[in-house]
Design a protein around this motif. Structure first.
Motif, PDB file in Angstrom:
ATOM      1  N   TRP A   1       1.296  -1.021   0.291  1.00  0.00           N
ATOM      2  CA  TRP A   1      -0.300   0.050  -0.037  1.00  0.00           C
ATOM      3  C   TRP A   1       1.041   1.420  -0.168  1.00  0.00           C
ATOM      4  O   TRP A   1       0.473   2.491  -1.030  1.00  0.00           O
ATOM      5  N   LEU A   2       1.798   1.703   0.802  1.00  0.00           N
ATOM      6  CA  LEU A   2       2.525   2.414   1.000  1.00  0.00           C
ATOM      7  C   LEU A   2       3.232   2.871   0.090  1.00  0.00           C
ATOM      8  O   LEU A   2       3.407   3.786  -0.944  1.00  0.00           O
ATOM      9  N   ASN A   3       3.828   1.544  -1.042  1.00  0.00           N
ATOM     10  CA  ASN A   3       4.561   2.095  -2.541  1.00  0.00           C
ATOM     11  C   ASN A   3       3.163   2.349  -3.957  1.00  0.00           C
ATOM     12  O   ASN A   3       3.951   3.942  -4.479  1.00  0.00           O
ATOM     13  N   VAL A   4       2.208   1.763  -3.594  1.00  0.00           N
ATOM     14  CA  VAL A   4       1.390   2.690  -3.985  1.00  0.00           C
ATOM     15  C   VAL A   4       0.777   4.117  -3.772  1.00  0.00           C
ATOM     16  O   VAL A   4       0.907   5.148  -4.894  1.00  0.00           O
ATOM     17  N   ALA A   5       1.041   4.528  -2.660  1.00  0.00           N
ATOM     18  CA  ALA A   5       0.045   6.436  -2.134  1.00  0.00           C
ATOM     19  C   ALA A   5       1.511   6.611  -2.890  1.00  0.00           C
ATOM     20  O   ALA A   5       1.834   7.661  -2.944  1.00  0.00           O
ATOM     21  N   LYS A   6       3.182   6.192  -2.353  1.00  0.00           N
ATOM     22  CA  LYS A   6       4.253   6.691  -2.476  1.00  0.00           C
ATOM     23  C   LYS A   6       4.253   7.205  -4.009  1.00  0.00           C
ATOM     24  O   LYS A   6       4.748   8.095  -4.353  1.00  0.00           O
ATOM     25  N   GLU A   7       4.280   6.413  -4.756  1.00  0.00           N
ATOM     26  CA  GLU A   7       3.484   7.046  -6.507  1.00  0.00           C
ATOM     27  C   GLU A   7       2.896   7.924  -6.573  1.00  0.00           C
ATOM     28  O   GLU A   7       2.760   8.681  -7.516  1.00  0.00           O
ATOM     29  N   GLU A   8       1.625   7.457  -6.434  1.00  0.00           N
ATOM     30  CA  GLU A   8       0.529   9.184  -6.484  1.00  0.00           C
ATOM     31  C   GLU A   8       1.729  10.500  -5.656  1.00  0.00           C
ATOM     32  O   GLU A   8       0.632  11.533  -6.618  1.00  0.00           O
ATOM     33  N   VAL A   9       2.350  10.432  -5.026  1.00  0.00           N
ATOM     34  CA  VAL A   9       2.791  11.356  -3.953  1.00  0.00           C
ATOM     35  C   VAL A   9       3.448  11.998  -5.170  1.00  0.00           C
ATOM     36  O   VAL A   9       3.358  13.268  -5.688  1.00  0.00           O
ATOM     37  N   VAL A  10       4.428  10.661  -5.860  1.00  0.00           N
ATOM     38  CA  VAL A  10       5.139  11.520  -6.254  1.00  0.00           C
ATOM     39  C   VAL A  10       4.194  12.311  -8.383  1.00  0.00           C
ATOM     40  O   VAL A  10       5.286  12.986  -8.776  1.00  0.00           O
ATOM     41  N   GLN A  11       3.408  10.890  -8.280  1.00  0.00           N
ATOM     42  CA  GLN A  11       2.580  11.639  -9.426  1.00  0.00           C
ATOM     43  C   GLN A  11       1.966  13.491  -8.942  1.00  0.00           C
ATOM     44  O   GLN A  11       2.267  14.505 -10.276  1.00  0.00           O
ATOM     45  N   GLY A  12       1.405  14.109  -8.264  1.00  0.00           N
ATOM     46  CA  GLY A  12       1.084  14.559  -7.941  1.00  0.00           C
ATOM     47  C   GLY A  12       1.655  15.690  -8.087  1.00  0.00           C
ATOM     48  O   GLY A  12       1.856  16.928  -8.133  1.00  0.00           O
TER      49      GLY A  12
END
Length: 256
Positions: free
Chosen positions: A194-205
């Motif tokens: 879950w953390l890796n998916v969330a981190k990807e979203e943050v980088v995209q943001g």
């Protein structure tokens, strides 16, 4: 539902208004996101609760065995309009309210790339799901908390923190997180996936942030997510949303 003392969470989806003008998103994509929240809300609808009670009564009649009424589930009330939602519970079920609110925030971030912001307060409230109305000072106070901060966090009032300590004991730490300034709801999921998916979203943001104001929100989440996740990893029984494979990071909004 008559007026009663309830814990009330008001949560706003950040970046909703700007997303209408985003060519990657627009009206149709936002309808998809809204439908996902609405489907989650249906789990707590009066109709669904009535069906579950009817099934339990039939099962008890057929088997002769008393069925657990699951008062924790039936106590949760959930309302949703456009870019915000309200969840409430009795003080005794405050832990379940936090789980429901956390799950929604996790889903919006991990599946759709939206940050959330809100407040949680407690007091006399009428939350009538049948007529879809929420009336009470706690809702007004929760909205005020949401408006008092620019950061993507769900701020907990002192009364709510005390309520969590009273009813959840040491387990309150799975919900109450201090970000260095405020006591907030820990929205992190369990485990590296879950953390890796969330981190990807943050980088995209961060990459797509249209201004420094929006970028500051994503930087805040980038800093806080690993800290929050380190806490939730100690509580592996937390509810976890299922990923929606058809949604890609290109379909998601950078927030406002």
């Amino acid at each position: 539902m008559p007026k009663q003392t309830r814990v009330v969470a008001f949560i706003d989806v950040i970046g909703w208004s700007n997303a209408f003008d985003d060519p990657r998103l627009g009206h149709d994509k936002l309808v998809e996101v809204a439908r996902s929240i609405a489907e989650y809300r249906k789990m707590f609808s009066p109709e669904q609760k009535a069906r579950i009670l009817e099934f339990a009564e039939k099962l008890e009649h057929d088997t002769g065995r008393a069925q657990d009424p699951n008062s924790a589930y039936h106590d949760i009330a959930f309302s949703f309009v456009s870019d915000c939602f309200v969840v409430s519970s009795s003080p005794e079920q405050v832990g379940n309210l936090m789980n429901v609110s956390r799950w929604a925030c996790m889903t919006l971030l991990g599946n759709h790339g939206f940050l959330t912001r809100g407040g949680v307060c407690m007091g006399v409230t009428t939350h009538d799901e049948a007529q879809d109305i929420v009336v009470g000072k706690p809702l007004s106070d929760a909205v005020a908390l949401e408006k008092s901060t620019a950061m993507p966090r769900i701020e907990l009032s002192n009364v709510v923190v005390d309520c969590l300590r009273d009813y959840e004991g040491a387990d309150a730490d799975r919900f109450v997180f201090f970000d260095g300034e405020k006591q907030i709801l820990n929205i992190a999921g369990v485990g590296a996936d879950w953390l890796n998916v969330a981190k990807e979203e943050v980088v995209q943001g961060l990459k797509l942030a249209p201004c420094e104001k929006a970028r500051a929100k994503w930087l805040y989440m980038q800093q806080q997510l690993p800290r929050m996740s380190a806490v939730t990893d100690k509580f592996p029984s937390l509810w976890m949303p299922k990923p929606r494979g058809q949604t890609t990071s290109d379909d998601r909004t950078p927030g406002r």
